[in-house]
Design a protein around this motif. Structure first.
Motif, PDB file in Angstrom:
ATOM      1  N   GLY A  44       0.826  -1.205   0.000  1.00 43.60           N
ATOM      2  CA  GLY A  44       0.000   0.000   0.000  1.00 43.60           C
ATOM      3  C   GLY A  44       0.859   1.252   0.000  1.00 43.60           C
ATOM      4  N   LEU A  62      -5.796   3.651   4.027  1.00 36.64           N
ATOM      5  CA  LEU A  62      -6.550   3.202   5.207  1.00 36.64           C
ATOM      6  C   LEU A  62      -5.928   1.915   5.727  1.00 36.64           C
ATOM      7  CD1 LEU A  62     -10.183   3.728   3.855  1.00 36.64           C
ATOM      8  CD2 LEU A  62      -8.896   5.229   5.405  1.00 36.64           C
ATOM      9  N   TYR A  69       1.380  -3.768  10.569  1.00 37.48           N
ATOM     10  CA  TYR A  69       0.747  -4.849  11.353  1.00 37.48           C
ATOM     11  C   TYR A  69       0.882  -6.196  10.625  1.00 37.48           C
ATOM     12  CZ  TYR A  69      -2.755  -7.869  13.366  1.00 37.48           C
ATOM     13  OH  TYR A  69      -3.372  -8.944  13.936  1.00 37.48           O
ATOM     14  N   SER A 212      -8.390   2.062  11.084  1.00 37.86           N
ATOM     15  CA  SER A 212      -9.488   2.388  10.169  1.00 37.86           C
ATOM     16  C   SER A 212      -9.745   1.190   9.262  1.00 37.86           C
ATOM     17  CB  SER A 212      -9.129   3.629   9.345  1.00 37.86           C
ATOM     18  OG  SER A 212      -8.857   4.714  10.200  1.00 37.86           O
ATOM     19  N   VAL A 214     -11.445  -1.174   6.872  1.00 36.13           N
ATOM     20  CA  VAL A 214     -12.468  -1.050   5.827  1.00 36.13           C
ATOM     21  C   VAL A 214     -13.470  -2.183   6.000  1.00 36.13           C
ATOM     22  CG1 VAL A 214     -12.859  -1.216   3.343  1.00 36.13           C
ATOM     23  CG2 VAL A 214     -10.946   0.142   4.241  1.00 36.13           C
ATOM     24  N   LEU A 248     -12.922 -10.035   2.379  1.00 35.00           N
ATOM     25  CA  LEU A 248     -13.634  -8.785   2.110  1.00 35.00           C
ATOM     26  C   LEU A 248     -13.858  -8.581   0.613  1.00 35.00           C
ATOM     27  CD1 LEU A 248     -14.881  -6.446   3.623  1.00 35.00           C
ATOM     28  CD2 LEU A 248     -12.688  -5.262   3.526  1.00 35.00           C
ATOM     29  N   VAL A 376       9.770  -8.437   0.519  1.00 36.55           N
ATOM     30  CA  VAL A 376      10.489  -7.229   0.939  1.00 36.55           C
ATOM     31  C   VAL A 376      11.089  -6.535  -0.289  1.00 36.55           C
ATOM     32  CG1 VAL A 376      12.415  -6.337   2.302  1.00 36.55           C
ATOM     33  CG2 VAL A 376      10.936  -8.108   3.266  1.00 36.55           C
TER      34      VAL A 376
HETATM   35  C1  LIG Z   1       7.085 -14.316   9.374  1.00 42.82           C
HETATM   36  C2  LIG Z   1       7.316 -13.738   7.993  1.00 42.82           C
HETATM   37  C3  LIG Z   1       8.615 -13.671   7.504  1.00 42.82           C
HETATM   38  C4  LIG Z   1       8.847 -13.128   6.246  1.00 42.82           C
HETATM   39  N1  LIG Z   1      10.133 -12.950   5.821  1.00 42.82           N
HETATM   40  C5  LIG Z   1      10.393 -12.346   4.629  1.00 42.82           C
HETATM   41  C6  LIG Z   1      11.728 -12.034   4.255  1.00 42.82           C
HETATM   42  O1  LIG Z   1      12.677 -12.213   5.031  1.00 42.82           O
HETATM   43  N2  LIG Z   1      11.945 -11.491   3.022  1.00 42.82           N
HETATM   44  C7  LIG Z   1      10.916 -11.229   2.179  1.00 42.82           C
HETATM   45  O2  LIG Z   1      11.165 -10.796   1.067  1.00 42.82           O
HETATM   46  N3  LIG Z   1       9.624 -11.435   2.558  1.00 42.82           N
HETATM   47  C8  LIG Z   1       9.339 -11.959   3.758  1.00 42.82           C
HETATM   48  N4  LIG Z   1       8.041 -12.134   4.170  1.00 42.82           N
HETATM   49  C9  LIG Z   1       6.958 -11.682   3.281  1.00 42.82           C
HETATM   50  C10 LIG Z   1       6.760 -10.164   3.312  1.00 42.82           C
HETATM   51  O3  LIG Z   1       6.845  -9.696   4.621  1.00 42.82           O
HETATM   52  C11 LIG Z   1       5.390  -9.839   2.712  1.00 42.82           C
HETATM   53  O4  LIG Z   1       5.325 -10.403   1.436  1.00 42.82           O
HETATM   54  C12 LIG Z   1       5.151  -8.341   2.556  1.00 42.82           C
HETATM   55  O5  LIG Z   1       5.452  -7.659   3.732  1.00 42.82           O
HETATM   56  C13 LIG Z   1       3.695  -8.112   2.158  1.00 42.82           C
HETATM   57  O6  LIG Z   1       3.435  -6.740   2.213  1.00 42.82           O
HETATM   58  P1  LIG Z   1       1.960  -6.227   1.944  1.00 42.82           P
HETATM   59  O7  LIG Z   1       1.959  -4.756   2.108  1.00 42.82           O
HETATM   60  O8  LIG Z   1       1.482  -6.761   0.654  1.00 42.82           O
HETATM   61  O9  LIG Z   1       1.076  -6.917   3.049  1.00 42.82           O
HETATM   62  P2  LIG Z   1       1.050  -6.682   4.664  1.00 42.82           P
HETATM   63  O10 LIG Z   1       2.354  -6.172   5.149  1.00 42.82           O
HETATM   64  O11 LIG Z   1       0.541  -7.925   5.216  1.00 42.82           O
HETATM   65  O12 LIG Z   1       0.012  -5.520   4.810  1.00 42.82           O
HETATM   66  C14 LIG Z   1      -1.378  -5.694   4.629  1.00 42.82           C
HETATM   67  C15 LIG Z   1      -2.061  -4.700   5.547  1.00 42.82           C
HETATM   68  O13 LIG Z   1      -3.438  -4.626   5.190  1.00 42.82           O
HETATM   69  C16 LIG Z   1      -4.144  -4.336   6.361  1.00 42.82           C
HETATM   70  N5  LIG Z   1      -5.556  -4.663   6.139  1.00 42.82           N
HETATM   71  C17 LIG Z   1      -6.089  -5.880   5.853  1.00 42.82           C
HETATM   72  N6  LIG Z   1      -7.438  -5.793   5.729  1.00 42.82           N
HETATM   73  C18 LIG Z   1      -7.744  -4.484   5.902  1.00 42.82           C
HETATM   74  C19 LIG Z   1      -8.977  -3.762   5.904  1.00 42.82           C
HETATM   75  N7  LIG Z   1     -10.158  -4.362   5.689  1.00 42.82           N
HETATM   76  N8  LIG Z   1      -8.955  -2.427   6.124  1.00 42.82           N
HETATM   77  C20 LIG Z   1      -7.772  -1.789   6.336  1.00 42.82           C
HETATM   78  N9  LIG Z   1      -6.584  -2.430   6.368  1.00 42.82           N
HETATM   79  C21 LIG Z   1      -6.562  -3.763   6.156  1.00 42.82           C
HETATM   80  C22 LIG Z   1      -3.480  -5.212   7.407  1.00 42.82           C
HETATM   81  O14 LIG Z   1      -3.755  -4.757   8.720  1.00 42.82           O
HETATM   82  C23 LIG Z   1      -2.018  -5.093   7.020  1.00 42.82           C
HETATM   83  O15 LIG Z   1      -1.338  -4.094   7.752  1.00 42.82           O
HETATM   84  C24 LIG Z   1       7.754 -12.674   5.432  1.00 42.82           C
HETATM   85  C25 LIG Z   1       6.452 -12.743   5.928  1.00 42.82           C
HETATM   86  C26 LIG Z   1       6.236 -13.259   7.200  1.00 42.82           C
HETATM   87  C27 LIG Z   1       4.841 -13.288   7.725  1.00 42.82           C
END
Ligand SMILES: Cc1cc2nc3c(=O)[nH]c(=O)nc-3n(C[C@H](O)[C@H](O)[C@H](O)COP(=O)(O)OP(=O)(O)OC[C@H]3O[C@@H](n4cnc5c(N)ncnc54)[C@H](O)[C@@H]3O)c2cc1C
Length: 436
Positions: A44, A62, A69, A212, A214, A248, A376
């Motif tokens: 995001g 949002l 988290y 917040s 959604v 959702l 990452v």
């Molecule tokens: C334990 C672990 C270890 C990892 N290690 C690595 C690593 O070393 N190297 C690597 O490359 N990748 C790693 N990953 C993967 C990497 O962290 C994720 O692929 C990446 O952070 C995903 O980012 P994102 O923004 O797509 O999702 P997220 O960081 O999961 O963010 C999604 C966000 O959406 C919010 N959300 C969901 N529903 C709603 C709603 N209805 N309204 C508002 N907000 C909402 C959530 O609260 C959350 O904060 C790891 C993952 C985990 C869990």
């Protein structure tokens, strides 16, 4: 919330060492924007920042809980090469020219990450130095192939395969017979990186709201996104919820399945122990079908993570479970205290390749998800490409968004069984594809 999930919310290394003490308000009004983003993780925030840098600044993000988290504030901080676990998995959809373009895209993530840190002065402990590790001759042969591919993609980078006694110059463990050192990779404090990127985004005029969640979305020329206390009306929407989407938007929820990874962080270790573990103070992973991954931190801790090997389940005690794996690699850490243990879900796609595109019949509703535990570095390039698609369009957005995604049927009902089946399949396939 089940006991397992509440344990996943335990304080982790990242929240305990956060350097940005910033909170964003809750949305309690009805507002208008050009773009509304749901989800405050790398996807995001990075997409919003790319749009803002391109001049689209009336953006609202949002976040249901707090920034980071999700996976972004829980991961291993490993900055690895590429996007997708096996880029060849999509070759049949993109053809020869498409593969060339994807190889080019896949080497750009780490550079974008480092440029951003430099541009905005982000305090995120970015460190260069990565080791891919082999524990048998079959895996060593795979690393030799990777060495050629990595060198072709990044000819100026310090990339070298070592074997035998020289392995100790890369990693201090007797478990490995070869190591592929890649100084273009490394590690980062991912939560501080995210929070610094969010601050940069706000500097461009975008608005971020935390707490917040959604609860509904009405699609149309103008899309209305509602929380329990307010709403945002915007011309474009981005779903960036990854493994926290939770039904959702069912059409994209069906395209990934959540598997879990668990980690520990040791107490800060003496300088000589850290140098023994990691002469390059770097990050590492083996190349098994389910990897062990570990890295040092700025405070000289060792972070060590993995996932269950053959069957999908929650270990009863993450700290004990992860410590056992750590001691298999570093038996000399047996008296070291574990300060943090945590875990988190990772949204996996069927081909382990990240997914971007628009919802069917809704050209102004975009989505990004499915990094499959490898987000990452990839999120930094994938979100640049996605932002191009959300603004003026680009050939590489067309290429990536045209890759088809399959639904994972009955994922809620049979999640552990589906994942256990997939793990067993990958473990067996590992004998034939050089990963075991
Ligand atoms: C334990 C672990 C270890 C990892 N290690 C690595 C690593 O070393 N190297 C690597 O490359 N990748 C790693 N990953 C993967 C990497 O962290 C994720 O692929 C990446 O952070 C995903 O980012 P994102 O923004 O797509 O999702 P997220 O960081 O999961 O963010 C999604 C966000 O959406 C919010 N959300 C969901 N529903 C709603 C709603 N209805 N309204 C508002 N907000 C909402 C959530 O609260 C959350 O904060 C790891 C993952 C985990 C869990």
């Amino acid at each position: 919330m089940s006991d397992h999930l509440s344990r996943l919310d335990a304080i982790n290394y990242y929240t305990a060492t956060k350097k940005y003490d910033v909170q964003y308000p809750r949305l309690v009004q009805d507002i208008e924007a050009d773009v509304v983003v749901i989800g405050g993780g790398f996807s995001g925030i990075n997409t919003a920042l790319e749009l803002a840098e391109a001049g689209i600044t009336n953006i609202v993000v949002l976040e249901g809980r707090h920034l980071g988290y999700g996976g972004t504030g829980r991961n291993g901080g490993q900055v690895m090469a590429g996007i997708g676990h096996d880029i060849n998995a999509v070759s049949k959809h993109v053809g020869e020219e498409g593969m060339k373009a994807l190889f080019q895209i896949s080497s750009l993530g780490a550079g974008i990450l480092r440029d951003r840190v430099a541009k905005y002065g982000i305090d995120a402990d970015v460190h260069r130095g990565y080791g891919y590790l082999a524990s048998n001759r079959r895996q060593e042969r795979t690393l030799r192939k990777w060495e050629k591919e990595f060198r072709a993609a990044e000819p100026d980078e310090d990339i070298a395969l070592v074997s035998g006694a020289e392995v100790q110059q890369v990693v201090g463990s007797d478990r490995y017979c070869a190591a592929l050192k890649h100084m273009g990779g490394g590690h980062v404090h991912s939560l501080n990186l995210l929070l610094g990127e969010a601050q940069a985004l706000v500097g461009h005029g975008a608005r971020i709201f935390e707490n917040s969640q959604v609860v509904s979305v009405e699609y149309g020329d103008r899309i209305t996104v509602r929380t329990n206390a307010g709403s945002v009306r915007a011309s474009k929407l981005l779903w960036a919820c990854d493994s926290f989407l939770n039904r959702l938007e069912p059409s994209i929820y069906a395209r990934t399945i959540e598997t879990y990874s668990f980690q520990i962080a040791t107490e800060p270790l003496p300088d000589e122990t850290i140098r023994r573990i990691s002469p390059i103070c770097g990050a590492y992973s083996d190349i098994a079908p389910v990897i062990n991954y570990f890295r040092t931190t700025a405070e000289h801790r060792l972070l060590f993570g993995s996932a269950t090997r053959w069957l999908e389940y929650f270990p009863k005690d993450y700290a004990t479970w992860s410590r056992k794996l750590m001691l298999e690699v570093f038996p000399y850490l047996k008296d070291v205290r574990i300060d943090f243990a945590w875990g988190g879900p990772m949204a996996c796609s069927a081909n382990l390749f990240p997914q971007i595109g628009t919802l069917e019949g809704r050209p102004n509703a975009f989505f990004v998800q499915g990094y499959s535990g490898f987000g990452v570095t990839p999120s930094h390039i994938v979100c640049k490409v996605l932002a191009e698609g959300m603004s003026e369009g680009s050939a590489r957005y067309d290429l990536m968004s045209a890759i088809p995604h399959i639904d994972i049927i009955a994922k809620d009902r049979f999640r552990p069984a589906i994942l256990s089946g997939a793990k067993i399949w990958h473990q067996v396939a590992g004998f034939f594809n050089g990963r075991r």
